[in-house]
Design a protein around this motif. Sequence first.
Motif, PDB file in Angstrom:
ATOM      1  N   HIS A 157       0.833  -1.208   0.000  1.00  0.00           N
ATOM      2  CA  HIS A 157       0.000   0.000   0.000  1.00  0.00           C
ATOM      3  C   HIS A 157       0.865   1.254   0.000  1.00  0.00           C
ATOM      4  N   VAL A 158       1.946   1.220   0.784  1.00  0.00           N
ATOM      5  CA  VAL A 158       2.854   2.372   0.848  1.00  0.00           C
ATOM      6  C   VAL A 158       3.412   2.667  -0.543  1.00  0.00           C
ATOM      7  N   ALA A 159       3.857   1.623  -1.235  1.00  0.00           N
ATOM      8  CA  ALA A 159       4.428   1.813  -2.575  1.00  0.00           C
ATOM      9  C   ALA A 159       3.370   2.342  -3.549  1.00  0.00           C
ATOM     10  N   ASP A 160       2.169   1.799  -3.484  1.00  0.00           N
ATOM     11  CA  ASP A 160       1.094   2.264  -4.369  1.00  0.00           C
ATOM     12  C   ASP A 160       0.714   3.711  -4.064  1.00  0.00           C
ATOM     13  N   PHE A 161       0.666   4.056  -2.784  1.00  0.00           N
ATOM     14  CA  PHE A 161       0.322   5.424  -2.389  1.00  0.00           C
ATOM     15  C   PHE A 161       1.417   6.392  -2.832  1.00  0.00           C
ATOM     16  N   ARG A 162       2.672   5.968  -2.713  1.00  0.00           N
ATOM     17  CA  ARG A 162       3.790   6.803  -3.160  1.00  0.00           C
ATOM     18  C   ARG A 162       3.662   7.096  -4.651  1.00  0.00           C
ATOM     19  N   GLU A 163       3.304   6.090  -5.450  1.00  0.00           N
ATOM     20  CA  GLU A 163       3.134   6.302  -6.888  1.00  0.00           C
ATOM     21  C   GLU A 163       1.950   7.224  -7.181  1.00  0.00           C
ATOM     22  N   LEU A 164       0.879   7.054  -6.431  1.00  0.00           N
ATOM     23  CA  LEU A 164      -0.264   7.949  -6.588  1.00  0.00           C
ATOM     24  C   LEU A 164       0.154   9.391  -6.307  1.00  0.00           C
ATOM     25  N   MET A 165       0.866   9.594  -5.218  1.00  0.00           N
ATOM     26  CA  MET A 165       1.304  10.946  -4.862  1.00  0.00           C
ATOM     27  C   MET A 165       2.272  11.500  -5.896  1.00  0.00           C
ATOM     28  N   ARG A 166       3.155  10.664  -6.389  1.00  0.00           N
ATOM     29  CA  ARG A 166       4.108  11.110  -7.420  1.00  0.00           C
ATOM     30  C   ARG A 166       3.353  11.608  -8.651  1.00  0.00           C
ATOM     31  N   SER A 167       2.339  10.864  -9.089  1.00  0.00           N
ATOM     32  CA  SER A 167       1.588  11.275 -10.280  1.00  0.00           C
ATOM     33  C   SER A 167       0.842  12.592 -10.038  1.00  0.00           C
ATOM     34  N   HIS A 168       0.342  12.789  -8.831  1.00  0.00           N
ATOM     35  CA  HIS A 168      -0.382  14.027  -8.547  1.00  0.00           C
ATOM     36  C   HIS A 168       0.559  15.209  -8.356  1.00  0.00           C
ATOM     37  N   ILE A 169       1.739  14.960  -7.849  1.00  0.00           N
ATOM     38  CA  ILE A 169       2.732  16.041  -7.756  1.00  0.00           C
ATOM     39  C   ILE A 169       3.062  16.549  -9.152  1.00  0.00           C
ATOM     40  N   ILE A 170       3.201  15.638 -10.097  1.00  0.00           N
ATOM     41  CA  ILE A 170       3.464  16.036 -11.485  1.00  0.00           C
ATOM     42  C   ILE A 170       2.297  16.858 -12.027  1.00  0.00           C
ATOM     43  N   LYS A 171       1.060  16.432 -11.753  1.00  0.00           N
ATOM     44  CA  LYS A 171      -0.124  17.179 -12.212  1.00  0.00           C
ATOM     45  C   LYS A 171      -0.142  18.607 -11.685  1.00  0.00           C
ATOM     46  N   HIS A 172       0.336  18.797 -10.460  1.00  0.00           N
ATOM     47  CA  HIS A 172       0.288  20.112  -9.825  1.00  0.00           C
ATOM     48  C   HIS A 172       1.496  20.984 -10.167  1.00  0.00           C
ATOM     49  N   GLY A 173       2.419  20.464 -10.959  1.00  0.00           N
ATOM     50  CA  GLY A 173       3.659  21.170 -11.254  1.00  0.00           C
ATOM     51  C   GLY A 173       3.489  22.553 -11.842  1.00  0.00           C
TER      52      GLY A 173
END
Length: 138
Positions: free
Chosen positions: A107-123
Motif C-alpha cells: 500500500h505504501v508503494a502504491d500510495f507513493r506512486e499515486l502521490m508522485r503522479s499528482h505532484i506532477i499534475k500540480h507542477g
Amino acid sequence: VPQARWSSGIAALPRHFRQIREVAQRPCDSISLGELLRNTRPDPKSLLRAAVWLQQQLPIRFGRRIEDFLQLPHVVVSNPEMNTVLHKYLDTFDAIMAFPKIEDAEHVADFRELMRSHIIKHGDGTRLVADGYKQLQH
C-alpha cells in the motif's frame, strides 16, 4: 485513479461539496511536510507511519484549499487557469479519499506512486494561478 465526482461546468460546485467541507473541518496536525520527511527513516515501519499520516492529513489540507477557492468571487473561479487549478485539487482530493486504507508496504508503494503522479499534475499550478491573476487584471 477514480473519475472526479464534480460537475464539468466551469464554476460548478463539486457534487461532493459536503464531504469536502466535513474533511476540511477536521483538525490538522501542525507538522510540515518537511518535518515529516526529516523524521521519516527508510525502514518499512517508518515509511508505513508516514504514509498513514499523509493519507489522513492531505485530504484535510486539500479540502481547505478547495474551500478557499470556492470562497473566491465567481469571476475568479470562472477563469480557465484558476478553474484548472481547482480541478487539480479536486482530482487529488478524490484520489486520496478513494485510496484504500494503508496497512502494508505494498500500500505504501502504491500510495507513493499515486502521490508522485499528482505532484506532477500540480507542477504548473503556480504558473496557472499567476496567468489567471494577470488575465483578471485586464
